[in-house]
Design a protein around this motif. Sequence first.
Motif, PDB file in Angstrom:
ATOM      1  N   PRO A  85      41.568  53.834  31.022  1.00 16.97           N
ATOM      2  CA  PRO A  85      42.218  52.853  30.128  1.00 16.97           C
ATOM      3  C   PRO A  85      43.317  52.046  30.839  1.00 16.97           C
ATOM      4  N   THR A  86      44.003  52.670  31.790  1.00 12.87           N
ATOM      5  CA  THR A  86      45.034  51.935  32.542  1.00 12.87           C
ATOM      6  C   THR A  86      44.390  50.773  33.301  1.00 12.87           C
ATOM      7  N   PHE A  87      43.257  51.065  33.951  1.00 14.94           N
ATOM      8  CA  PHE A  87      42.584  50.000  34.700  1.00 14.94           C
ATOM      9  C   PHE A  87      41.951  48.981  33.741  1.00 14.94           C
ATOM     10  N   VAL A  88      41.473  49.449  32.586  1.00 17.98           N
ATOM     11  CA  VAL A  88      40.905  48.511  31.608  1.00 17.98           C
ATOM     12  C   VAL A  88      41.975  47.491  31.211  1.00 17.98           C
ATOM     13  N   SER A  89      43.198  47.976  30.970  1.00 17.12           N
ATOM     14  CA  SER A  89      44.235  47.024  30.535  1.00 17.12           C
ATOM     15  C   SER A  89      44.598  46.054  31.667  1.00 17.12           C
ATOM     16  N   ILE A  90      44.544  46.525  32.890  1.00 20.79           N
ATOM     17  CA  ILE A  90      44.795  45.615  34.031  1.00 20.79           C
ATOM     18  C   ILE A  90      43.699  44.546  34.094  1.00 20.79           C
ATOM     19  N   TYR A  91      42.441  44.954  33.961  1.00 24.01           N
ATOM     20  CA  TYR A  91      41.319  44.013  34.070  1.00 24.01           C
ATOM     21  C   TYR A  91      41.243  43.074  32.863  1.00 24.01           C
ATOM     22  N   GLN A  92      41.708  43.564  31.708  1.00 25.30           N
ATOM     23  CA  GLN A  92      41.612  42.709  30.514  1.00 25.30           C
ATOM     24  C   GLN A  92      42.679  41.633  30.471  1.00 25.30           C
ATOM     25  N   ASP A  93      43.765  41.847  31.194  1.00 23.00           N
ATOM     26  CA  ASP A  93      44.773  40.789  31.293  1.00 23.00           C
ATOM     27  C   ASP A  93      45.152  40.625  32.752  1.00 23.00           C
ATOM     28  N   ALA A  94      44.198  40.075  33.499  1.00 21.38           N
ATOM     29  CA  ALA A  94      44.361  39.952  34.953  1.00 21.38           C
ATOM     30  C   ALA A  94      45.590  39.114  35.310  1.00 21.38           C
ATOM     31  N   SER A  95      45.804  38.023  34.584  1.00 16.78           N
ATOM     32  CA  SER A  95      46.896  37.130  35.003  1.00 16.78           C
ATOM     33  C   SER A  95      48.255  37.798  34.848  1.00 16.78           C
ATOM     34  N   ALA A  96      48.377  38.687  33.860  1.00 11.70           N
ATOM     35  CA  ALA A  96      49.665  39.393  33.693  1.00 11.70           C
ATOM     36  C   ALA A  96      49.807  40.551  34.684  1.00 11.70           C
TER      37      ALA A  96
END
Length: 284
Positions: A204-215
């Motif tokens: 889930p940590t990586f999912v959140s990184i990939y889902q908001d790449a620009s942030a």
Amino acid sequence: MPVEKNTREFDPNIVTDFRDRMSYSSYLDLDTLLRAQRPVSTPPHHDELLFIIQHQTSELWLKLMLHELRAASAALRADQLAPALKGIARVKHIQRTLTEQWSVLATLTPSEYAEFRGFLGNSSGFQSYQYRAVEFALGNKNRRMLSVFESDPDALALLTDVYEAPSIYDEFLRYLHRAGYPIPIDVVQRDVTEAWVLHPELVPTFVSIYQDASANWAAYEACEELVDLEDNFQLWRFRHLKTVQRIIGMKTGTGGSSGAAFLQKALELTFFPELFAVRTEIGS
Ligand code: HEM
Ligand SMILES: N[C@@H](CC(=O)c1ccccc1NC=O)C(=O)O
């Protein structure tokens, strides 16, 4: 010099006296390097030089890979992501060269190899301590592998150092932890001599990184660089397997393994499983 002679002018200031100057070959210690190809087949088999040089050049590139991976790990430890990514980018180019290089060895036919294979005894790439060190540096730790180097103290020392040190993935996860990402504390404090296995709670940590790449651009970019690294590593393994199949078929290996079947199993190993698991979770 007239151009029609197709000869280049020897510039007047070109240095020719190296009695008291450093030269190309002294700087590179070429005498040592070029004396190190010592075929063992008798009578000498023409193709053994190809076999030796293919391995020696691979070992030189592995040496540089390790050097760069060590520096990239140190940069991550110091929260310097940009230099770490630059190092990884270089490693990726080395991997491409190593993978591309298989085509040279693939010109060795089964009959040519059979003429000198018997002289190799029990030596095998399995005993490449630099290759094993690279695998360890990427997180595929395996204590059993150390036993191969019991009679080579220098190799054992180098490999033990890498075995006991955090892998580049450990360093990346610790970096993310310091940067405020949710990384469980047991991951940060884990026994780094254990082989890395999938930690589902990291996905889930990586999912959140990939889902908001620009942030999360820095972390996102680093993840993709690591994916490239693993991808390239697998391509090398695959080309090794394919070269082995075309040269020795299903013969057992000189190192004592089952041969191609043993190499095939390595294709199931993974360094950064969460970075691949995240793919399944993205989008619909
Ligand atoms: C004619 C060419 C080659 C053949 C037939 C061959 C065959 C094999 C076999 C059968 C193994 C399994 C271990 C064993 O029982 O020996 C192995 C392992 C290995 N070979 Fe080669 N090999 C070749 C060329 C190379 C080259 C050019 C390299 C470059 C360094 C290399 C590196 C390795 C490594 C690192 C392993 C260990 C792989 C692992 O643990 O998954 N091999 N090779
Ligand atoms: N394992 C190979 C031998 C071999 O390829 C090799 C022998 C000595 C040093 C490096 C080698 N390369 C990779 O395993 C074989 O079974 O033919």
